[in-house]
Design an enzyme around this catalytic site. Structure first.
Site, PDB file in Angstrom:
ATOM      1  CB  THR A  22      -0.839  -0.048   1.302  1.00 57.67           C
ATOM      2  OG1 THR A  22      -1.745  -1.130   1.233  1.00 57.67           O
ATOM      3  CG2 THR A  22      -1.600   1.220   1.574  1.00 57.67           C
TER       4      THR A  22
ATOM      5  NE  ARG B 178      -9.377  -7.126   1.232  1.00 57.89           N
ATOM      6  CZ  ARG B 178      -8.230  -6.502   1.427  1.00 57.89           C
ATOM      7  NH1 ARG B 178      -7.756  -5.695   0.500  1.00 57.89           N
ATOM      8  NH2 ARG B 178      -7.550  -6.652   2.535  1.00 57.89           N
ATOM      9  CB  SER B 179     -14.027  -2.692   1.461  1.00 56.50           C
ATOM     10  OG  SER B 179     -14.882  -2.048   0.585  1.00 56.50           O
ATOM     11  CB  SER B 180      -8.387  -2.741   1.829  1.00 55.78           C
ATOM     12  OG  SER B 180      -8.137  -1.373   1.584  1.00 55.78           O
ATOM     13  CG  ASP B 181      -6.102  -1.894   5.667  1.00 58.72           C
ATOM     14  OD1 ASP B 181      -6.213  -2.588   4.638  1.00 58.72           O
ATOM     15  OD2 ASP B 181      -5.046  -1.308   5.978  1.00 58.72           O
TER      16      ASP B 181
ATOM     17  CB  THR C  58       1.369  -0.372   4.522  1.00 64.83           C
ATOM     18  OG1 THR C  58       1.684  -1.482   3.664  1.00 64.83           O
ATOM     19  CG2 THR C  58       2.613  -0.066   5.355  1.00 64.83           C
ATOM     20  N   GLY C  59      -0.124  -3.139   5.141  1.00 70.05           N
ATOM     21  CA  GLY C  59       0.050  -4.514   5.604  1.00 70.05           C
ATOM     22  C   GLY C  59      -1.229  -5.302   5.434  1.00 70.05           C
ATOM     23  CG  HIS C  60      -3.355  -9.529   6.752  1.00 69.58           C
ATOM     24  ND1 HIS C  60      -4.380  -9.720   7.652  1.00 69.58           N
ATOM     25  CD2 HIS C  60      -3.586 -10.379   5.725  1.00 69.58           C
ATOM     26  CE1 HIS C  60      -5.183 -10.673   7.200  1.00 69.58           C
ATOM     27  NE2 HIS C  60      -4.714 -11.085   6.032  1.00 69.58           N
ATOM     28  N   GLY C  61      -4.605  -6.225   5.473  1.00 68.68           N
ATOM     29  CA  GLY C  61      -5.743  -5.321   5.659  1.00 68.68           C
ATOM     30  C   GLY C  61      -6.776  -5.788   6.657  1.00 68.68           C
TER      31      GLY C  61
HETATM   32  N1  GLY Z   1      -3.594  -2.876   3.589  1.00 72.84           N
HETATM   33  C1  GLY Z   1      -4.020  -3.051   2.288  1.00 72.84           C
HETATM   34  C2  GLY Z   1      -4.850  -4.186   2.068  1.00 72.84           C
HETATM   35  O1  GLY Z   1      -4.913  -5.158   2.631  1.00 72.84           O
HETATM   36  O2  GLY Z   1      -5.595  -4.259   1.266  1.00 72.84           O
END
Ligand code: GLY
Length: 330
Positions: free
Chosen positions: A189, A217-220, A240-243
């Site tokens: 990100t 899919r919507s992200s963080d 940034t990272g695992h949403g």
């Molecule tokens: N942080 C970005 C995503 O997972 O989509």
């Protein structure tokens, strides 16, 4: 005498707390280019991209632009750069399409705007800013967001033109192996935070999401408090990272909460990231500027590209413990 000094200090401290008066700050634009398992071959591209983005954002501040203009410009530069998972170069959903998310926030009044599942727009961050400035809403999604872009005269790009070769290969790899083994397939990100000489703060974040995600899919990154937060009374954060983990942990706001409770930007950022990874077993990264100009840069992933410009110096890194300095180009 001692009594007089103490009284003076108390009066001054009360004045600064209640009047909004702030000492002159050193302007800074700090950016990240995504946390993840970045392969060696992508390291030079990422470093070049974050340095360029930090310097473009800083130029805006130096030329009298606002912190909002600065973070938007920095993020736009990374949205244009194939090295990053945002705008052109975004990862693909299971149908092989680019669907993007972005959010932006001003610290002065907590105004914020975001878009999610938006297609065929070169700069989702600009659209997020328009949502903030031109609508009564915080978040617009999908078809509605694209219709709003059209109404606002935001140019669309031809379908498929944001799809890069690298993203196509990453999706093929994902479909074949069923996991996300590349950095772009893992997470990534872009984001920016900025402070100006008056202590005004802003934050912005933009992403293509996660490789092989479900359509829609919507992200963080589109969620204020998870991907982005800014409050002039506390600080500004982009994550940034695992949403899904960042969203569950409300990572950006958790960092803000830690600063509110007395931690420095540095400690707050590291503590929140470690807390998230310990609880949810996924990795992330974040950049933070506190209201006093303190910086936080950390990640629990293998790598995260970051850079900031302060005066005529660019600072950057991508490895744990790396902090390289060089003279800025201009
Ligand atoms: N942080 C970005 C995503 O997972 O989509």
């Amino acid at each position: 005498m001692k009594c007089l000094t103490i009284s003076l200090i108390l009066v001054l401290s009360l004045f600064t707390q209640t009047s909004g008066f702030r000492c002159k700050m050193e302007p800074i634009v700090l950016v990240h280019g995504g946390a993840g398992d970045i392969p060696d071959s992508r390291v030079p591209l990422k470093i070049a991209g974050v340095k360029k983005a930090a310097s473009l954002g800083y130029k805006i501040l130096r030329n009298g632009g606002s912190v909002l203009d600065a973070v938007e410009e920095a993020v736009k530069s990374m949205e244009d750069d194939e090295a990053f998972n945002a705008g052109y170069g975004s990862v693909l959903n299971l149908d092989g399409e680019v669907e993007m998310d972005a959010s932006i926030m001003i610290g002065a009044n907590l105004n914020s705007g975001a878009v999610t599942v938006v297609k065929d727009i070169a700069h989702p961050i600009t659209l997020a800013r328009l949502v903030m400035e031109k609508t009564p809403h915080v978040l617009l999604a999908g078809v509605g967001a694209n219709r709003f872009a059209k109404d606002q005269g935001v140019p669309t790009v031809p379908p498929g033109s944001l799809v890069s070769k690298y993203a196509t290969e990453a999706l093929e790899d994902f479909k074949e192996h069923g996991d996300n083994r590349t950095e772009i397939g893992d997470v990534g990100t872009v984001g920016a935070v900025a402070i100006d000489s008056k202590g005004r703060l802003a934050a912005a974040t933009s992403t293509g999401g996660i490789n092989g995600k479900m359509v829609g899919r919507s992200s963080d990154t589109s969620m204020i408090g998870s991907g982005t937060y800014a409050d002039d009374d506390v600080g500004a954060v982009s994550t940034t990272g695992h949403g899904e983990s960042i969203a569950r942990y409300c990572l950006a706001h958790t960092i803000i909460y830690e600063i509110k409770n007395g931690s420095s930007a540095n400690v707050a950022t590291s503590k929140a990231l470690k807390g998230m990874t310990a609880k949810l077993h996924n990795t992330a990264g974040a950049i933070t500027i506190s209201k006093s100009g303190g910086l936080g840069i950390d990640f629990t992933s293998r790598r995260m590209a970051w850079a900031y410009q302060i005066k005529d110096e660019i600072h950057f890194g991508i490895e744990h413990g790396q902090h390289t300095k060089e003279k800025a180009g201009n």
